[in-house]
Enzyme design. Structure first.
Site, PDB file in Angstrom:
ATOM      1  N   SER A 191       0.818  -1.220   0.000  1.00 17.63           N
ATOM      2  CA  SER A 191       0.000   0.000   0.000  1.00 17.63           C
ATOM      3  C   SER A 191       0.853   1.271   0.000  1.00 17.63           C
ATOM      4  O   SER A 191       1.804   1.400   0.777  1.00 17.63           O
ATOM      5  CB  SER A 191      -0.921   0.016   1.225  1.00 17.63           C
ATOM      6  OG  SER A 191      -1.593   1.256   1.275  1.00 17.63           O
ATOM      7  N   SER A 202      -0.547   4.129   0.764  1.00 19.06           N
ATOM      8  CA  SER A 202      -1.277   5.071   1.621  1.00 19.06           C
ATOM      9  C   SER A 202      -0.418   5.690   2.716  1.00 19.06           C
ATOM     10  O   SER A 202      -0.537   6.905   2.972  1.00 19.06           O
ATOM     11  CB  SER A 202      -2.515   4.395   2.224  1.00 19.06           C
ATOM     12  OG  SER A 202      -3.424   4.096   1.200  1.00 19.06           O
ATOM     13  N   LYS A 260     -13.727  -4.276   2.364  1.00 18.41           N
ATOM     14  CA  LYS A 260     -14.591  -3.088   2.255  1.00 18.41           C
ATOM     15  C   LYS A 260     -16.059  -3.397   2.574  1.00 18.41           C
ATOM     16  O   LYS A 260     -16.758  -2.569   3.148  1.00 18.41           O
ATOM     17  CB  LYS A 260     -14.465  -2.462   0.858  1.00 18.41           C
ATOM     18  CG  LYS A 260     -13.101  -1.811   0.628  1.00 18.41           C
ATOM     19  CD  LYS A 260     -13.011  -1.150  -0.734  1.00 18.41           C
ATOM     20  CE  LYS A 260     -11.597  -0.643  -1.001  1.00 18.41           C
ATOM     21  NZ  LYS A 260     -11.452   0.021  -2.296  1.00 18.41           N
ATOM     22  N   ASN A 293     -14.394   2.397   2.589  1.00 15.01           N
ATOM     23  CA  ASN A 293     -12.922   2.394   2.527  1.00 15.01           C
ATOM     24  C   ASN A 293     -12.306   3.343   3.549  1.00 15.01           C
ATOM     25  O   ASN A 293     -11.086   3.474   3.606  1.00 15.01           O
ATOM     26  CB  ASN A 293     -12.421   2.731   1.116  1.00 15.01           C
ATOM     27  CG  ASN A 293     -12.519   4.209   0.787  1.00 15.01           C
ATOM     28  OD1 ASN A 293     -13.273   4.935   1.427  1.00 15.01           O
ATOM     29  ND2 ASN A 293     -11.763   4.650  -0.201  1.00 15.01           N
ATOM     30  N   ASP A 304     -13.738   6.341  -2.854  1.00 12.40           N
ATOM     31  CA  ASP A 304     -13.186   5.916  -4.149  1.00 12.40           C
ATOM     32  C   ASP A 304     -13.810   6.681  -5.322  1.00 12.40           C
ATOM     33  O   ASP A 304     -13.106   7.119  -6.236  1.00 12.40           O
ATOM     34  CB  ASP A 304     -13.417   4.411  -4.369  1.00 12.40           C
ATOM     35  CG  ASP A 304     -12.415   3.553  -3.597  1.00 12.40           C
ATOM     36  OD1 ASP A 304     -11.335   4.065  -3.252  1.00 12.40           O
ATOM     37  OD2 ASP A 304     -12.724   2.373  -3.359  1.00 12.40           O
ATOM     38  N   ALA A 317     -16.786  -5.509 -12.427  1.00 16.96           N
ATOM     39  CA  ALA A 317     -18.002  -5.304 -11.626  1.00 16.96           C
ATOM     40  C   ALA A 317     -17.758  -5.696 -10.169  1.00 16.96           C
ATOM     41  O   ALA A 317     -18.646  -6.217  -9.502  1.00 16.96           O
ATOM     42  CB  ALA A 317     -19.150  -6.124 -12.221  1.00 16.96           C
ATOM     43  N   GLY A 318     -16.553  -5.414  -9.677  1.00 18.04           N
ATOM     44  CA  GLY A 318     -16.215  -5.745  -8.294  1.00 18.04           C
ATOM     45  C   GLY A 318     -16.416  -4.560  -7.365  1.00 18.04           C
ATOM     46  O   GLY A 318     -17.187  -3.635  -7.660  1.00 18.04           O
ATOM     47  N   GLY A 319     -15.691  -4.576  -6.253  1.00 21.98           N
ATOM     48  CA  GLY A 319     -15.855  -3.553  -5.231  1.00 21.98           C
ATOM     49  C   GLY A 319     -15.532  -2.150  -5.711  1.00 21.98           C
ATOM     50  O   GLY A 319     -16.206  -1.190  -5.323  1.00 21.98           O
ATOM     51  N   TYR A 337      -2.480   0.864 -10.950  1.00 22.23           N
ATOM     52  CA  TYR A 337      -1.332   1.741 -11.224  1.00 22.23           C
ATOM     53  C   TYR A 337      -0.054   0.956 -10.958  1.00 22.23           C
ATOM     54  O   TYR A 337      -0.063  -0.041 -10.225  1.00 22.23           O
ATOM     55  CB  TYR A 337      -1.382   3.016 -10.361  1.00 22.23           C
ATOM     56  CG  TYR A 337      -1.372   2.716  -8.899  1.00 22.23           C
ATOM     57  CD1 TYR A 337      -2.568   2.521  -8.216  1.00 22.23           C
ATOM     58  CD2 TYR A 337      -0.181   2.573  -8.208  1.00 22.23           C
ATOM     59  CE1 TYR A 337      -2.563   2.204  -6.877  1.00 22.23           C
ATOM     60  CE2 TYR A 337      -0.172   2.247  -6.858  1.00 22.23           C
ATOM     61  CZ  TYR A 337      -1.371   2.059  -6.207  1.00 22.23           C
ATOM     62  OH  TYR A 337      -1.364   1.722  -4.884  1.00 22.23           O
TER      63      TYR A 337
HETATM   64  P1  NAP Z   1     -12.558  -7.110  -7.009  1.00 19.33           P
HETATM   65  O1  NAP Z   1     -13.713  -6.705  -6.179  1.00 19.33           O
HETATM   66  O2  NAP Z   1     -11.780  -8.324  -6.639  1.00 19.33           O
HETATM   67  O3  NAP Z   1     -13.108  -7.275  -8.528  1.00 19.33           O
HETATM   68  C1  NAP Z   1     -12.258  -7.758  -9.534  1.00 19.33           C
HETATM   69  C2  NAP Z   1     -12.897  -7.560 -10.903  1.00 19.33           C
HETATM   70  O4  NAP Z   1     -11.893  -7.873 -11.891  1.00 19.33           O
HETATM   71  C3  NAP Z   1     -14.092  -8.457 -11.203  1.00 19.33           C
HETATM   72  O5  NAP Z   1     -14.989  -7.749 -12.009  1.00 19.33           O
HETATM   73  C4  NAP Z   1     -13.440  -9.614 -11.977  1.00 19.33           C
HETATM   74  O6  NAP Z   1     -14.327 -10.254 -12.872  1.00 19.33           O
HETATM   75  C5  NAP Z   1     -12.423  -8.871 -12.767  1.00 19.33           C
HETATM   76  N1  NAP Z   1     -11.283  -9.689 -13.225  1.00 19.33           N
HETATM   77  C6  NAP Z   1     -10.344 -10.288 -12.449  1.00 19.33           C
HETATM   78  N2  NAP Z   1      -9.418 -10.897 -13.224  1.00 19.33           N
HETATM   79  C7  NAP Z   1      -9.791 -10.672 -14.517  1.00 19.33           C
HETATM   80  C8  NAP Z   1      -9.237 -11.035 -15.767  1.00 19.33           C
HETATM   81  N3  NAP Z   1      -8.107 -11.765 -15.858  1.00 19.33           N
HETATM   82  N4  NAP Z   1      -9.858 -10.628 -16.894  1.00 19.33           N
HETATM   83  C9  NAP Z   1     -10.980  -9.904 -16.817  1.00 19.33           C
HETATM   84  N5  NAP Z   1     -11.572  -9.515 -15.656  1.00 19.33           N
HETATM   85  C10 NAP Z   1     -10.971  -9.900 -14.508  1.00 19.33           C
HETATM   86  O7  NAP Z   1     -11.472  -5.934  -7.090  1.00 19.33           O
HETATM   87  P2  NAP Z   1     -11.736  -4.355  -6.905  1.00 19.33           P
HETATM   88  O8  NAP Z   1     -11.659  -3.986  -5.478  1.00 19.33           O
HETATM   89  O9  NAP Z   1     -12.965  -4.007  -7.654  1.00 19.33           O
HETATM   90  O10 NAP Z   1     -10.435  -3.730  -7.601  1.00 19.33           O
HETATM   91  C11 NAP Z   1     -10.313  -3.730  -9.001  1.00 19.33           C
HETATM   92  C12 NAP Z   1      -9.059  -2.964  -9.414  1.00 19.33           C
HETATM   93  O11 NAP Z   1      -9.206  -1.586  -9.088  1.00 19.33           O
HETATM   94  C13 NAP Z   1      -7.782  -3.440  -8.714  1.00 19.33           C
HETATM   95  O12 NAP Z   1      -6.728  -3.462  -9.663  1.00 19.33           O
HETATM   96  C14 NAP Z   1      -7.545  -2.367  -7.671  1.00 19.33           C
HETATM   97  O13 NAP Z   1      -6.160  -2.234  -7.360  1.00 19.33           O
HETATM   98  C15 NAP Z   1      -8.060  -1.144  -8.401  1.00 19.33           C
HETATM   99  N6  NAP Z   1      -8.446  -0.034  -7.491  1.00 19.33           N
HETATM  100  C16 NAP Z   1      -7.750   1.132  -7.582  1.00 19.33           C
HETATM  101  C17 NAP Z   1      -8.114   2.200  -6.763  1.00 19.33           C
HETATM  102  C18 NAP Z   1      -7.326   3.478  -6.874  1.00 19.33           C
HETATM  103  O14 NAP Z   1      -7.479   4.338  -5.996  1.00 19.33           O
HETATM  104  N7  NAP Z   1      -6.541   3.673  -7.915  1.00 19.33           N
HETATM  105  C19 NAP Z   1      -9.162   2.077  -5.848  1.00 19.33           C
HETATM  106  C20 NAP Z   1      -9.869   0.879  -5.791  1.00 19.33           C
HETATM  107  C21 NAP Z   1      -9.496  -0.191  -6.618  1.00 19.33           C
HETATM  108  P3  NAP Z   1     -15.237 -11.522 -12.440  1.00 19.33           P
HETATM  109  O15 NAP Z   1     -16.445 -10.957 -11.764  1.00 19.33           O
HETATM  110  O16 NAP Z   1     -15.528 -12.188 -13.730  1.00 19.33           O
HETATM  111  O17 NAP Z   1     -14.381 -12.350 -11.518  1.00 19.33           O
END
Ligand code: NAP
Length: 278
Positions: free
Chosen positions: A15, A17, A66, A87, A102, A128-130, A218
């Site tokens: 992290s 942060s 979260k 968060n 976020d 479509a995750g968190g 990133y």
């Molecule tokens: P999450 O809840 O685990 O959701 C993961 C998502 O990615 C799901 O939609 C999953 O699809 C999809 N996925 C995983 N592997 C894949 C692949 N190989 N091909 C296509 N789709 C794939 O994760 P999250 O919390 O939403 O985070 C998602 C990303 O956002 C992470 O990289 C995280 O670091 C980033 N993020 C960045 C910030 C920032 O401040 N920059 C803040 C929050 C999150 P399925 O439903 O099909 O499994």
């Protein structure tokens, strides 16, 4: 006494942060320290309550906690309530208050740093995750004309969109990658595919027509999605470091009532990341 904050997650060693909040504290003259808290996967609540009972003032919450933070918080901001995910936790006399910064972080990075006005735009979110859950409400509030959520597992995107149907009638659609449609102004990668360097199975035509491709992930070097966008002919592409700094600033404001300047911290983080500073 110095106020204590931390980011809680599993894993959490990566992290950025602590560095961001150390920059904010120096810049604003706030007396605080900010660390990392690794919680066992089945021990989130115990770890949070231990930190709070030892005098901690607040926490950032990252993967995979979260939703648990949302359930545990005694009170929540309206945007955390809508997102169903928290968060940011602040420990008040009235109990724990939860927020989700976020979406505000993404909107501020897009509109203020990158100069991309969202009103009237067609936006495609991949994943479509968190993270997607946290940004739907703020993007709708920013006035996007069309918001499409495309996911590898299409039913998950459709179910997520159903949850938000009440606030965005006719503007929101969930689907699989193959059915993402075309004509989107902005593409946002909210999948975790970048963690393992995977490219997304989407058509190059989507990139060629967009004004910006934005990767929430990133890294020190160009991310897989940014490379894919550039090779697909996208006018502009960038990663999510700016969102990270902006969501942190929003948490800092919730805790301290002071809004730090984000531009110099973004520049410092980019330099630290490139130099491999932990
Ligand atoms: P999450 O809840 O685990 O959701 C993961 C998502 O990615 C799901 O939609 C999953 O699809 C999809 N996925 C995983 N592997 C894949 C692949 N190989 N091909 C296509 N789709 C794939 O994760 P999250 O919390 O939403 O985070 C998602 C990303 O956002 C992470 O990289 C995280 O670091 C980033 N993020 C960045 C910030 C920032 O401040 N920059 C803040 C929050 C999150 P399925 O439903 O099909 O499994």
């Amino acid at each position: 006494m110095t106020d204590r904050y931390a980011v809680i997650g599993n894993p959490v060693a990566h992290s950025r942060s602590p560095s961001i909040h150390a920059h904010f504290a120096r810049q604003t003259g706030q007396d605080l320290e900010y660390g990392r808290l690794l919680a066992p996967l089945d021990g989130f609540v115990v770890a949070v309550e231990h930190f709070r009972d030892a005098g901690g003032c607040g926490l950032n919450v990252t993967l995979p906690f979260k939703s648990e933070a949302h359930a545990w918080a005694a009170r929540r901001s309206a945007r955390a309530q809508v997102a169903g995910a928290v968060n940011t936790l602040r420990f008040d006399r009235d109990g724990a208050w939860g927020d989700n910064t976020d979406g505000a972080g993404l909107v501020r990075d897009l509109e203020d740093r990158l100069g991309v006005a969202l009103a009237g735009r067609s936006v495609l979110i991949l994943g479509a995750g968190g993270a997607t859950r946290g940004v739907i409400g703020p993007l709708i509030e920013a006035g996007v004309a069309r918001l499409t959520i495309a996911n590898r597992t299409a039913p998950r995107a459709i179910a997520l969109v159903d949850e938000f149907a009440g606030m965005a009638a006719g503007r929101l659609r969930g689907c699989g990658f193959d059915d993402a449609g075309d004509g989107h102004d902005l593409l946002v990668n909210a999948t975790s595919a970048g963690l393992v360097g995977d490219r997304l199975p989407i058509a190059d035509a989507l990139f060629a027509g967009a004004v910006l491709a934005y990767d929430m992930f990133y890294a020190a070097r160009e991310t897989a999605f940014v490379a894919q966008a550039r090779e697909g002919g996208c006018a502009r592409a960038c990663d999510g470091l700016g969102m990270l700094v902006e969501q942190a600033a929003e948490s800092f404001f919730a805790w301290r009532g002071v809004r730090p300047l984000t531009a110099p911290v973004y520049e410092a983080l980019r330099t630290e990341l490139a130099a491999g500073v932990a």
